[in-house]
Design a protein around this motif. Structure first.
Motif, PDB file in Angstrom:
ATOM      1  N   VAL A  64      -8.216  26.815  25.983  1.00  0.00           N
ATOM      2  CA  VAL A  64      -6.784  27.205  26.048  1.00  0.00           C
ATOM      3  C   VAL A  64      -6.074  25.786  26.849  1.00  0.00           C
ATOM      4  CG1 VAL A  64      -5.092  28.717  26.990  1.00  0.00           C
ATOM      5  CG2 VAL A  64      -7.343  29.355  26.416  1.00  0.00           C
ATOM      6  N   ASP A  65      -4.797  25.706  26.130  1.00  0.00           N
ATOM      7  CA  ASP A  65      -4.081  24.505  26.842  1.00  0.00           C
ATOM      8  C   ASP A  65      -3.067  25.192  27.599  1.00  0.00           C
ATOM      9  OD1 ASP A  65      -1.379  22.889  27.089  1.00  0.00           O
ATOM     10  OD2 ASP A  65      -2.427  21.552  25.499  1.00  0.00           O
ATOM     11  N   LEU A  66      -3.239  25.073  28.959  1.00  0.00           N
ATOM     12  CA  LEU A  66      -2.557  25.706  30.168  1.00  0.00           C
ATOM     13  C   LEU A  66      -0.993  25.712  29.760  1.00  0.00           C
ATOM     14  CD1 LEU A  66      -2.851  27.411  32.621  1.00  0.00           C
ATOM     15  CD2 LEU A  66      -2.983  25.290  33.725  1.00  0.00           C
ATOM     16  N   VAL A  67      -0.628  24.140  29.482  1.00  0.00           N
ATOM     17  CA  VAL A  67       0.897  23.941  29.264  1.00  0.00           C
ATOM     18  C   VAL A  67       1.299  24.941  28.080  1.00  0.00           C
ATOM     19  CG1 VAL A  67       2.540  22.552  28.387  1.00  0.00           C
ATOM     20  CG2 VAL A  67       0.835  21.729  29.851  1.00  0.00           C
ATOM     21  N   ASP A  68       0.497  25.057  27.183  1.00  0.00           N
ATOM     22  CA  ASP A  68       1.177  26.048  26.168  1.00  0.00           C
ATOM     23  C   ASP A  68       1.200  27.533  26.532  1.00  0.00           C
ATOM     24  OD1 ASP A  68       1.525  23.906  24.298  1.00  0.00           O
ATOM     25  OD2 ASP A  68      -0.484  24.275  23.132  1.00  0.00           O
ATOM     26  N   ALA A  69      -0.005  27.889  27.375  1.00  0.00           N
ATOM     27  CA  ALA A  69      -0.039  29.265  27.796  1.00  0.00           C
ATOM     28  C   ALA A  69       1.228  29.749  28.718  1.00  0.00           C
ATOM     29  CB  ALA A  69      -1.500  29.365  28.537  1.00  0.00           C
ATOM     30  N   LEU A  70       1.583  28.653  29.615  1.00  0.00           N
ATOM     31  CA  LEU A  70       2.684  29.073  30.400  1.00  0.00           C
ATOM     32  C   LEU A  70       3.874  28.886  29.944  1.00  0.00           C
ATOM     33  CD1 LEU A  70       1.406  27.886  34.003  1.00  0.00           C
ATOM     34  CD2 LEU A  70       1.161  29.989  32.763  1.00  0.00           C
ATOM     35  N   ALA A  71       4.119  27.844  28.772  1.00  0.00           N
ATOM     36  CA  ALA A  71       5.311  27.986  28.282  1.00  0.00           C
ATOM     37  C   ALA A  71       5.622  29.261  27.476  1.00  0.00           C
ATOM     38  CB  ALA A  71       5.291  26.656  27.208  1.00  0.00           C
ATOM     39  N   ASP A  72       4.666  29.928  27.030  1.00  0.00           N
ATOM     40  CA  ASP A  72       4.847  31.149  26.131  1.00  0.00           C
ATOM     41  C   ASP A  72       5.017  32.144  27.244  1.00  0.00           C
ATOM     42  OD1 ASP A  72       5.199  29.713  23.995  1.00  0.00           O
ATOM     43  OD2 ASP A  72       2.999  29.741  23.600  1.00  0.00           O
ATOM     44  N   ALA A  73       4.634  32.160  28.299  1.00  0.00           N
ATOM     45  CA  ALA A  73       4.217  33.412  29.224  1.00  0.00           C
ATOM     46  C   ALA A  73       5.432  34.145  29.572  1.00  0.00           C
ATOM     47  CB  ALA A  73       3.599  32.722  30.614  1.00  0.00           C
ATOM     48  N   GLU A  74       5.171  35.316  29.674  1.00  0.00           N
ATOM     49  CA  GLU A  74       6.551  36.461  29.915  1.00  0.00           C
ATOM     50  C   GLU A  74       6.527  36.243  31.332  1.00  0.00           C
ATOM     51  OE1 GLU A  74       9.270  38.924  30.551  1.00  0.00           O
ATOM     52  OE2 GLU A  74       8.556  38.382  28.641  1.00  0.00           O
ATOM     53  N   GLN A  75       7.792  35.817  31.932  1.00  0.00           N
ATOM     54  CA  GLN A  75       7.949  35.500  33.223  1.00  0.00           C
ATOM     55  C   GLN A  75       7.551  36.770  34.539  1.00  0.00           C
ATOM     56  OE1 GLN A  75      10.927  36.665  35.682  1.00  0.00           O
ATOM     57  NE2 GLN A  75       9.848  35.671  37.188  1.00  0.00           N
ATOM     58  N   SER A  76       7.909  37.862  33.826  1.00  0.00           N
ATOM     59  CA  SER A  76       7.578  38.943  34.659  1.00  0.00           C
ATOM     60  C   SER A  76       5.924  39.280  34.992  1.00  0.00           C
ATOM     61  CB  SER A  76       8.168  40.214  34.347  1.00  0.00           C
ATOM     62  OG  SER A  76       7.711  40.624  33.213  1.00  0.00           O
TER      63      SER A  76
END
Length: 267
Positions: free
Chosen positions: A86-98
């Motif tokens: 998993v690319d952590l940058v991609d994962a957090l860029a797409d993350a739901e904030q809540s």
């Protein structure tokens, strides 16, 4: 010699870097002598090797909270969003904030921190493309360029930028200054009582050899937790209670009334 704690912004023994040694007899300044004395009491280590974006995330989590609170939040975040493929940058860029906020809630200020992480991930994704490319930038570009770029990210201050340079970039001569380092340097008289965080950083980096700066940062934090606390430093129990009392000017310490104030209040 004790092991480096796991609950530490460096990640402890598994957080990258390597053991090193330095000779206290070679100290050329009082600041270096203090770091050397801490090296006799604690671990001796050169830092570097952490993944840059994960290090940035870890350091954001540590803001305004303890390592014992931020470390579990980091572990929860990595369990949900990390992984080898998993690319952590991609994962957090797409993350739901809540959802991210709920995941890191143990670290405090979780709504603010989750927003900062997502914004940082989107910004890094747009400019660098991936966590791997950002990692290469942090480790290969000149420290001044990296520091300036990190400081342009919303929510990233000098201490956070310096921790990424140190723990991910492995840059010698970087001495991040947190509240412990700021207090101890001024209390000991290594810097003026009214010196701000950046002035303390500049002075320590000028007076501590590059290869010892990273260790000096982590060791001063540990010393601040164990001995040189803000309200009741060990020296108030008598000079024999503090292993560095002979190196300390005790600025702001009143042994008669058994009180301690911020050194700035004495200037």
């Amino acid at each position: 010699m004790p092991e480096e704690p796991v609950d530490n912004i460096s990640g402890g023994a598994s957080g990258g870097g390597q053991s090193t040694q330095f000779d206290p007899a070679t100290a050329g300044t009082r600041a270096e002598a203090v770091v050397d004395r801490l090296g006799e009491r604690y671990w001796q280590k050169a830092y570097g090797g952490q993944a840059a974006f994960e290090c940035l995330v870890r350091t954001i989590l540590s803001q305004n909270t303890s390592d014992t609170a931020s470390q579990p939040a980091h572990d929860e975040l990595m369990a949900r969003y990390g992984g080898e493929s998993v690319d952590l940058v991609d994962a957090l860029a797409d993350a739901e904030q809540s959802t991210l906020a709920e995941t890191i809630s143990g670290a405090g200020l979780y709504n603010q921190k989750s927003e900062v992480m997502i914004d940082a991930a989107i910004e890094i994704q747009a400019e660098f493309g991936s966590a791997a490319e950002f990692d290469s930038f942090v480790k290969d570009e000149s420290p001044s360029v990296v520091r300036t770029r990190l400081l342009d990210i919303r929510g990233v201050g000098p201490k956070t930028a310096d921790c990424v340079l140190l723990f991910a970039g492995g840059r010698g001569g970087v001495f991040p200054v947190d509240t412990h380092v700021h207090r101890i340097a001024r209390r000991m008289g290594l810097d003026p009582p009214n010196a701000d965080h950046e002035a303390v950083r500049a002075a320590l980096e000028a007076n501590v050899p590059a290869e010892k700066c990273g260790f000096g940062h982590t060791a001063m934090i540990q010393f601040g937790r164990e001995y040189c606390t803000a309200r009741k430093p060990a020296c108030l129990d008598g000079p024999e209670a503090c292993p560095l009392v002979d190196q300390c000017d005790q600025v702001g310490i009143d042994e008669i009334n058994e009180t301690a104030v911020d050194p700035v209040d004495t200037s």
